[in-house]
Each structure stands twice: as structure tokens, then as C-alpha cells.
Design a protein around this motif. Structure first.
Motif, PDB file in Angstrom:
ATOM      1  N   VAL A  56       0.825  -1.208   0.000  1.00  0.00           N
ATOM      2  CA  VAL A  56       0.000   0.000   0.000  1.00  0.00           C
ATOM      3  C   VAL A  56       0.866   1.268   0.000  1.00  0.00           C
ATOM      4  O   VAL A  56       0.702   2.123  -0.869  1.00  0.00           O
ATOM      5  CB  VAL A  56      -1.020  -0.019   1.162  1.00  0.00           C
ATOM      6  CG1 VAL A  56      -1.734   1.309   1.278  1.00  0.00           C
ATOM      7  CG2 VAL A  56      -2.016  -1.160   0.969  1.00  0.00           C
ATOM      8  N   PRO A  57       1.831   1.409   0.934  1.00  0.00           N
ATOM      9  CA  PRO A  57       2.663   2.618   0.882  1.00  0.00           C
ATOM     10  C   PRO A  57       3.567   2.662  -0.355  1.00  0.00           C
ATOM     11  O   PRO A  57       3.854   3.745  -0.875  1.00  0.00           O
ATOM     12  CB  PRO A  57       3.486   2.567   2.171  1.00  0.00           C
ATOM     13  CG  PRO A  57       3.308   1.217   2.742  1.00  0.00           C
ATOM     14  CD  PRO A  57       2.080   0.624   2.141  1.00  0.00           C
ATOM     15  N   LEU A  58       3.995   1.495  -0.855  1.00  0.00           N
ATOM     16  CA  LEU A  58       4.802   1.476  -2.077  1.00  0.00           C
ATOM     17  C   LEU A  58       3.988   1.990  -3.270  1.00  0.00           C
ATOM     18  O   LEU A  58       4.467   2.800  -4.050  1.00  0.00           O
ATOM     19  CB  LEU A  58       5.317   0.056  -2.369  1.00  0.00           C
ATOM     20  CG  LEU A  58       6.570  -0.351  -1.637  1.00  0.00           C
ATOM     21  CD1 LEU A  58       6.809  -1.855  -1.761  1.00  0.00           C
ATOM     22  CD2 LEU A  58       7.763   0.428  -2.162  1.00  0.00           C
ATOM     23  N   ALA A  59       2.760   1.505  -3.399  1.00  0.00           N
ATOM     24  CA  ALA A  59       1.896   1.954  -4.497  1.00  0.00           C
ATOM     25  C   ALA A  59       1.672   3.455  -4.405  1.00  0.00           C
ATOM     26  O   ALA A  59       1.778   4.175  -5.411  1.00  0.00           O
ATOM     27  CB  ALA A  59       0.564   1.208  -4.472  1.00  0.00           C
ATOM     28  N   ARG A  60       1.375   3.945  -3.215  1.00  0.00           N
ATOM     29  CA  ARG A  60       1.137   5.378  -3.020  1.00  0.00           C
ATOM     30  C   ARG A  60       2.399   6.179  -3.387  1.00  0.00           C
ATOM     31  O   ARG A  60       2.327   7.172  -4.086  1.00  0.00           O
ATOM     32  CB  ARG A  60       0.719   5.641  -1.576  1.00  0.00           C
ATOM     33  CG  ARG A  60       0.226   7.047  -1.333  1.00  0.00           C
ATOM     34  CD  ARG A  60      -0.285   7.253   0.096  1.00  0.00           C
ATOM     35  NE  ARG A  60      -1.358   6.321   0.436  1.00  0.00           N
ATOM     36  CZ  ARG A  60      -1.295   5.451   1.450  1.00  0.00           C
ATOM     37  NH1 ARG A  60      -0.248   5.398   2.233  1.00  0.00           N
ATOM     38  NH2 ARG A  60      -2.317   4.649   1.679  1.00  0.00           N
TER      39      ARG A  60
END
Length: 196
Positions: A56-60
Motif C-alpha cells: 500500500v505505501p509502495l503503491a502510493r
């Protein structure tokens, strides 16, 4: 199990590819997603299992969505076989699938009618419309203005202005990109107001 491992490899390559496309080092991306550079390196190389709470934080940080990051690599949805849908002088072929293009619809339309369905009533909806003429000439009614758009030309306009696209001197074929509101108004509206 093999398909899961293949997708895992694809996700790792996507993370690395997106990072490199932005010109970021491991340190740059790590700072953007609150991970250590060594953890990120192990994720990219396959030496560490990828956890959902890391994706999730990587995608963001990579300015993408979790869905796009973990999207299947199955080729079954690559080729679109449009089915013509005809109504009141307009034949439409949907050229995009529902999961693509962030909520916009790409369609080819063949318009044979020189009068808008429900003549005299121009449609209005939020957003913008864009189309290019593939063959023939389109008549774009934009409020009080009538604009002829020739083959090879394109039009881009606010759809808050009452509008309709019709044929001029014979059939016209257009390629159009419609927002969600545009798709609803142009492709799924009541039969009598199909011309917008």
C-alpha cells in the motif's frame, strides 16, 4: 502456486521499474514509503517476502494504485472484441474494458443521423468530451454554435455547454473518450436523448 510466484516476480519488477522510471534511488523511494533502503532492496530482489502492508505505501509512493501494482499478467483481457450496439442512427463499439483508463470509456461511433435524437434538445453533463473524426464530417452543436469537424481533426469541449454530435453530408465515424458522466449521458441515456 506457480502463478502466485510468477505474479510475485512481476510485482517486484513493477516496483523496481517504476522506481527507475522516476529516476529514484532505493534511498529516495524508501524515504517516500517509510521503509529502509535495505528492506526495499530485498523486496525488489526477491530476498524478502512482500507483505500487503508494504504494498500500500509502495503503491502510493510510486503514484499508482494497489490494483495496478498487483494486476494479473493474464493475457485474456488484452484483446477487446467490441460488439456493435445500434440505436437511432448511432452505432457504438466500446473499445476499452471496464477496468482500464481510470474510469474513462473509449468508443468508436458511426453516426448516420443528421438530426439529434429528440431534435432540439441538446444534452448537458459534468466534464469534458473529446473526439476525433475518423471518416466523414461531424457537426458539433455547441450551444448556439455549429462547428464542422473534418476527418483527421479533433474536438475537445466542456460538456456543461448544451451539445450534440451529428453527421454532416453523410455518415461520420468518430473515436471518442468519455468520462463516467459522458458515458452515462452518451451511451446509456434514455433512447430519445442518445445524441447527448
Amino acid at each position: 502456486m506457480t502463478q502466485e510466484l510468477d505474479l510475485d516476480t512481476v510485482i517486484r519488477k513493477r516496483i523496481r521499474g517504476l522506481r527507475l522510471a522516476r529516476g529514484w534511488s532505493l534511498d529516495n523511494l524508501a524515504a517516500r514509503c517509510d521503509m529502509s533502503p535495505s528492506t526495499l532492496s530485498r523486496i525488489e530482489t526477491g530476498n524478502r517476502r512482500i507483505a500487503l502492508d508494504q504494498l500500500v505505501p509502495l503503491a502510493r509512493a510510486l503514484d499508482t494504485t494497489l490494483d495496478q501494482l498487483v494486476e494479473s499478467t493474464d493475457d485474456g483481457d488484452v484483446v477487446i472484441r467490441p460488439v456493435p450496439d445500434s440505436s437511432r442512427g448511432v452505432t457504438t463499439w466500446i473499445l476499452s474494458n471496464e477496468r482500464s483508463l481510470h474510469g474513462v470509456t473509449v468508443a468508436k461511433m458511426r453516426i448516420t443521423s443528421e438530426l439529434p435524437a429528440g431534435a432540439g434538445e441538446l444534452g448537458v453533463h459534468p466534464g469534458r468530451d473529446w473526439f476525433t473524426v475518423l471518416a466523414g464530417t461531424a457537426r458539433l452543436q455547441l450551444g448556439e454554435r455549429t462547428i464542422l469537424v473534418q476527418a483527421g481533426d479533433a474536438a475537445d469541449f466542456s460538456t456543461m455547454v448544451p451539445h450534440a454530435i451529428t453527421a454532416h453530408d453523410g455518415p461520420v465515424e468518430i473515436l471518442t473518450i468519455l468520462s463516467h458522466d459522458g458515458e452515462r449521458a452518451h451511451l446509456h441515456g434514455p433512447p430519445a436523448t442518445h445524441a447527448h
